[in-house]
Design an enzyme around this catalytic site. Structure first.
Site, PDB file in Angstrom:
ATOM      1  N   GLU A 182       0.831  -1.204   0.000  1.00  0.00           N
ATOM      2  CA  GLU A 182       0.000   0.000   0.000  1.00  0.00           C
ATOM      3  C   GLU A 182       0.868   1.258   0.000  1.00  0.00           C
ATOM      4  O   GLU A 182       1.936   1.284   0.612  1.00  0.00           O
ATOM      5  CB  GLU A 182      -0.885   0.046   1.259  1.00  0.00           C
ATOM      6  CG  GLU A 182      -1.794  -1.147   1.433  1.00  0.00           C
ATOM      7  CD  GLU A 182      -2.527  -1.103   2.769  1.00  0.00           C
ATOM      8  OE1 GLU A 182      -2.311  -0.132   3.537  1.00  0.00           O
ATOM      9  OE2 GLU A 182      -3.298  -2.028   3.051  1.00  0.00           O
ATOM     10  N   LYS A 230       2.275   4.556   1.305  1.00  0.00           N
ATOM     11  CA  LYS A 230       2.400   5.162   2.631  1.00  0.00           C
ATOM     12  C   LYS A 230       2.375   6.677   2.460  1.00  0.00           C
ATOM     13  O   LYS A 230       3.362   7.285   2.065  1.00  0.00           O
ATOM     14  CB  LYS A 230       3.690   4.737   3.336  1.00  0.00           C
ATOM     15  CG  LYS A 230       3.691   5.241   4.779  1.00  0.00           C
ATOM     16  CD  LYS A 230       4.932   4.940   5.523  1.00  0.00           C
ATOM     17  CE  LYS A 230       4.761   5.338   6.992  1.00  0.00           C
ATOM     18  NZ  LYS A 230       4.139   6.653   7.208  1.00  0.00           N
ATOM     19  N   ARG A 259      -2.648   9.902  10.509  1.00  0.00           N
ATOM     20  CA  ARG A 259      -3.437   8.691  10.769  1.00  0.00           C
ATOM     21  C   ARG A 259      -4.733   9.108  11.449  1.00  0.00           C
ATOM     22  O   ARG A 259      -4.730   9.864  12.415  1.00  0.00           O
ATOM     23  CB  ARG A 259      -2.630   7.763  11.674  1.00  0.00           C
ATOM     24  CG  ARG A 259      -3.274   6.420  11.995  1.00  0.00           C
ATOM     25  CD  ARG A 259      -2.903   5.376  11.001  1.00  0.00           C
ATOM     26  NE  ARG A 259      -3.375   4.052  11.380  1.00  0.00           N
ATOM     27  CZ  ARG A 259      -2.627   3.109  11.940  1.00  0.00           C
ATOM     28  NH1 ARG A 259      -1.346   3.351  12.206  1.00  0.00           N
ATOM     29  NH2 ARG A 259      -3.129   1.923  12.215  1.00  0.00           N
ATOM     30  N   ARG A 284      -3.845   9.316  15.946  1.00  0.00           N
ATOM     31  CA  ARG A 284      -3.021   8.163  16.320  1.00  0.00           C
ATOM     32  C   ARG A 284      -2.875   8.060  17.835  1.00  0.00           C
ATOM     33  O   ARG A 284      -2.794   6.967  18.393  1.00  0.00           O
ATOM     34  CB  ARG A 284      -1.655   8.316  15.651  1.00  0.00           C
ATOM     35  CG  ARG A 284      -0.603   7.311  16.048  1.00  0.00           C
ATOM     36  CD  ARG A 284       0.737   7.744  15.464  1.00  0.00           C
ATOM     37  NE  ARG A 284       1.817   6.943  15.993  1.00  0.00           N
ATOM     38  CZ  ARG A 284       2.682   6.275  15.252  1.00  0.00           C
ATOM     39  NH1 ARG A 284       2.578   6.299  13.943  1.00  0.00           N
ATOM     40  NH2 ARG A 284       3.661   5.590  15.791  1.00  0.00           N
ATOM     41  N   GLU A 308      -5.746   7.339   6.405  1.00  0.00           N
ATOM     42  CA  GLU A 308      -4.696   8.353   6.383  1.00  0.00           C
ATOM     43  C   GLU A 308      -5.248   9.553   5.623  1.00  0.00           C
ATOM     44  O   GLU A 308      -5.764   9.395   4.508  1.00  0.00           O
ATOM     45  CB  GLU A 308      -3.440   7.823   5.693  1.00  0.00           C
ATOM     46  CG  GLU A 308      -2.229   8.709   5.842  1.00  0.00           C
ATOM     47  CD  GLU A 308      -1.437   8.449   7.119  1.00  0.00           C
ATOM     48  OE1 GLU A 308      -0.506   9.214   7.389  1.00  0.00           O
ATOM     49  OE2 GLU A 308      -1.752   7.488   7.850  1.00  0.00           O
ATOM     50  N   PHE A 368      -7.798   2.425   4.594  1.00  0.00           N
ATOM     51  CA  PHE A 368      -7.023   1.205   4.338  1.00  0.00           C
ATOM     52  C   PHE A 368      -7.433   0.029   5.211  1.00  0.00           C
ATOM     53  O   PHE A 368      -6.967  -1.088   5.015  1.00  0.00           O
ATOM     54  CB  PHE A 368      -5.517   1.461   4.470  1.00  0.00           C
ATOM     55  CG  PHE A 368      -5.066   1.975   5.805  1.00  0.00           C
ATOM     56  CD1 PHE A 368      -4.846   1.116   6.862  1.00  0.00           C
ATOM     57  CD2 PHE A 368      -4.830   3.331   5.991  1.00  0.00           C
ATOM     58  CE1 PHE A 368      -4.415   1.589   8.083  1.00  0.00           C
ATOM     59  CE2 PHE A 368      -4.389   3.822   7.211  1.00  0.00           C
ATOM     60  CZ  PHE A 368      -4.185   2.946   8.262  1.00  0.00           C
ATOM     61  N   ARG A 408       2.704  -3.270  17.563  1.00  0.00           N
ATOM     62  CA  ARG A 408       3.603  -3.042  16.436  1.00  0.00           C
ATOM     63  C   ARG A 408       4.159  -4.408  16.048  1.00  0.00           C
ATOM     64  O   ARG A 408       5.070  -4.928  16.682  1.00  0.00           O
ATOM     65  CB  ARG A 408       4.741  -2.096  16.823  1.00  0.00           C
ATOM     66  CG  ARG A 408       5.606  -1.656  15.633  1.00  0.00           C
ATOM     67  CD  ARG A 408       6.828  -0.870  16.098  1.00  0.00           C
ATOM     68  NE  ARG A 408       6.466   0.362  16.769  1.00  0.00           N
ATOM     69  CZ  ARG A 408       6.186   1.514  16.147  1.00  0.00           C
ATOM     70  NH1 ARG A 408       6.217   1.569  14.828  1.00  0.00           N
ATOM     71  NH2 ARG A 408       5.867   2.593  16.837  1.00  0.00           N
ATOM     72  N   LYS A 466       6.944  -1.248   7.062  1.00  0.00           N
ATOM     73  CA  LYS A 466       7.159  -0.028   6.274  1.00  0.00           C
ATOM     74  C   LYS A 466       8.415  -0.168   5.420  1.00  0.00           C
ATOM     75  O   LYS A 466       9.438  -0.657   5.887  1.00  0.00           O
ATOM     76  CB  LYS A 466       7.314   1.183   7.201  1.00  0.00           C
ATOM     77  CG  LYS A 466       6.059   1.583   7.931  1.00  0.00           C
ATOM     78  CD  LYS A 466       6.285   2.782   8.822  1.00  0.00           C
ATOM     79  CE  LYS A 466       7.018   2.422  10.090  1.00  0.00           C
ATOM     80  NZ  LYS A 466       7.057   3.540  11.065  1.00  0.00           N
TER      81      LYS A 466
END
Length: 594
Positions: free
Chosen positions: A250, A252, A257, A273, A303, A343, A419, A425
């Site tokens: 996707e 970025k 966010r 976020r 986003e 997303f 995470r 990323k």
């Protein structure tokens, strides 16, 4: 329950440097608290009167508090202002003032937790004409009946300087020990907190109903879910090895966010976020997103980017931040129009989707999202094991003005608040040696010398370990500050100052000043090296060694990030390993050329 019993526990927590000891004090406090008021105890212990996402602030500055303290004790405000610098702490000042008054007072009423909490709630909600005077009277009312130790903590809570260093994860540990058979259900407790981060409500539920009560906690419209976060790697090949062969890649975007909650009647709430309610500055986002999902109740992960109104190009994140204002919203909308890219879909019409595979969540999202000019599905490609195709799509993403890609495992579930390696990323800057800044937490400071005398000469910076819920040092940073930033720094960090190393900080270095780990800074260094002193990555790369950032430079404060959003210890370790690979490749090339 009398507030003095709580204040005595706070005094013990304040004095401890051990995290396990802190958890034990909290456990005993929670067990001794009637379940019906445990939420109030938890909020107060965190220095709040509500869940943080509700954005309720007491709004009491030091001047206002001194007026209330003067009214309660009869000590002139001028005298209090003289004593304050000597004591250096608003809590100690209140303790001193009330002790002076207590010697002359014979008739006081015991303060209860309920009275303190309810009074502070009234203070927070006081608005309009006469609000300041009302706040003074309310605070003076409880200070008049407070014992000196109670006054210390009332003062700190009211002025938002509690400094106990207790955080949500510490509270979860203590709740687990108190009500859920130790660590047995700790993971389930945290999962529920991640989808319903009102820790006071969760505390009350587990105290009253135990483990069965957790099953009642579900995603609720208007209550933000803690977002899933991505790891990072340097190359398309490594990412494919990690989560391939089939992946979603996707764009970025360099935006903000947003978690967007939409009701069937069109009502919308937007959370950042950090779970802050940012609905008001974005009336355009509310309108075009609600139209795109009309007829449904949803929680979307998105986003939002700012767009150049003339060219349609994506503007940098810093430009979007001009939208974060209370006034001039209409003008800002025209100057910085937005587009929102959805997303992920976490909730649809009463159904939680977190445990559905990304494959299925994406299909449902595509079915319900009626794209318009401003609300769109994220641009992505499905790639099956082809590294070259992933690299080409990465280059395309960069050409389109994005930061790069987020590559995802289509079979992964949505891990709220985690995470993990299901999302990775790949950004432009990861292709080189430490060009990418990291976000680190200030945990200590060192007094300056020479030109920097009277201010801090360097800051002790730490990465976050979510597995241990601790902060581990990775550098001493003294470069990159302007003279103005250096001059302002003691005042900027004053609210977080404590007189000993915080229990959640793991450090072999003795600082001159210590802080509660709250403030996040963006840091850029030359490289990551092995260190005999810093604790980040200790014994994880080499025995009796940690990792340090060499020549760290201050790039700016990250006020949009909390301490748990900082770069993790694992990320620092991965960056070090990737850096070694780059060096090895360069050395091999040099040898071949020779």
């Amino acid at each position: 329950m009398n507030f003095i019993d709580v204040a005595k526990i706070y005094e013990k927590i304040e004095a401890t440097t051990g995290r396990l000891e802190m958890i034990d004090y909290l456990k005993n406090l929670f067990l001794s608290t009637p379940p019906e008021i445990l939420d109030k105890i938890v909020y107060l212990t965190l220095g709040n009167i509500a869940a943080s996402f509700e954005g309720i602030e007491l709004g009491v500055g030091e001047k206002l508090f001194l007026r209330a303290l003067s009214l309660a004790t009869g000590i002139p405000q001028e005298r209090l202002e003289e004593e304050y610098p000597k004591l250096g702490d608003i809590g100690k000042l209140a303790e001193w003032a009330v002790s002076k008054k207590a010697a002359q007072s014979f008739f006081t009423e015991d303060l209860t937790v309920e009275r303190v909490f309810d009074t502070l709630s009234k203070v927070a909600r006081a608005t309009g004409e006469g609000a300041q005077d009302l706040k003074v009277r309310l605070i003076a009312g409880i200070l008049s009946d407070a014992k000196p130790l109670e006054a210390r903590y009332i003062a700190r809570i009211v002025t938002e300087k509690l400094r106990l260093g207790v955080r949500d994860m510490t509270v979860l540990d203590a709740l687990s020990e108190a009500f859920l058979k130790g660590r047995a259900y700790r993971d389930k407790l945290e999962r529920k907190y991640n989808i319903y981060p009102d820790i006071g409500k969760i505390a009350k539920v587990v105290a009253e109903k135990g483990i069965k009560g957790l099953d009642e906690i579900t995603i609720t419209l208007g209550i933000p879910v803690r977002p899933m976060l991505a790891q990072r790697l340097r190359s398309a090949e490594e990412i494919m090895e990690k989560i391939g062969p089939r992946i979603f890649a996707e764009f970025k975007y360099d935006g903000e966010r947003m978690q967007i909650h939409v009701w069937k009647d069109g009502k919308v709430k937007i959370f950042s976020r950090r779970l802050e309610d940012i609905t008001e500055p974005y009336p355009d986002v509310r309108e075009y997103v609600s139209k795109a999902v009309e007829g449904h109740e949803v929680v979307l992960d998105c986003e939002t980017v700012a767009i150049n109104p003339d060219t349609g190009e994506i503007l940098p994140f810093q430009e979007l931040m001009h939208r974060r204002r209370k006034y001039g919203v209409e003008e800002a909308m025209k100057t910085y129009p937005t587009v929102t890219y959805a997303f992920d879909l976490l909730y649809l019409d009463g159904r939680e989707l977190l445990d559905e595979q990304l494959d299925d969540r994406r299909k449902i999202l595509k079915e319900i999202l009626k794209e318009n000019e401003k609300a769109r599905l994220v641009q992505y490609e499905e790639i099956d094991g082809n590294v070259e195709e992933l690299e080409r799509f990465f280059e395309h993403a960069v050409e389109m003005g994005t930061e790069g890609l987020v590559v995802k495992d289509p079979k992964s579930i949505y891990q709220a608040g985690v995470r993990g390696w299901s999302w990775i990323k790949l950004k432009r800057s990861y292709i080189s040696k430490m060009i990418e800044p990291v976000d680190l937490v200030v945990v200590g400071a060192f007094w300056g010398k020479g030109k920097r005398a009277g201010t801090y000469g360097a800051l002790l910076m730490a990465a976050y370990s979510p597995e241990e819920d601790v902060f581990k040092t990775v550098c001493k940073m003294g470069s990159g500050f302007t003279d103005e930033e250096l001059a302002r720094m003691p005042k900027l960090l004053e609210d977080y100052k404590i007189d000993h190393k915080h229990p959640s900080v793991i450090s072999n270095i003795e600082a001159d000043v210590y802080f509660v780990p709250v403030k996040v800074a963006q840091v850029l260094g030359d490289e990551i090296t092995l260190s005999p002193t810093h604790t980040c990555g200790w014994n994880k790369v080499r025995k009796n060694a940690g990792l340090a950032i060499r020549f760290p430079r201050f790039m700016g404060w990250r006020d949009d990030k909390g301490p748990q959003d900082a770069t993790t210890e694992e990320e620092i370790i991965e960056m070090y390993k990737e850096q070694l690979k780059v060096v090895e490749v360069e050395e091999t090339k040099s040898e071949e050329e020779a």
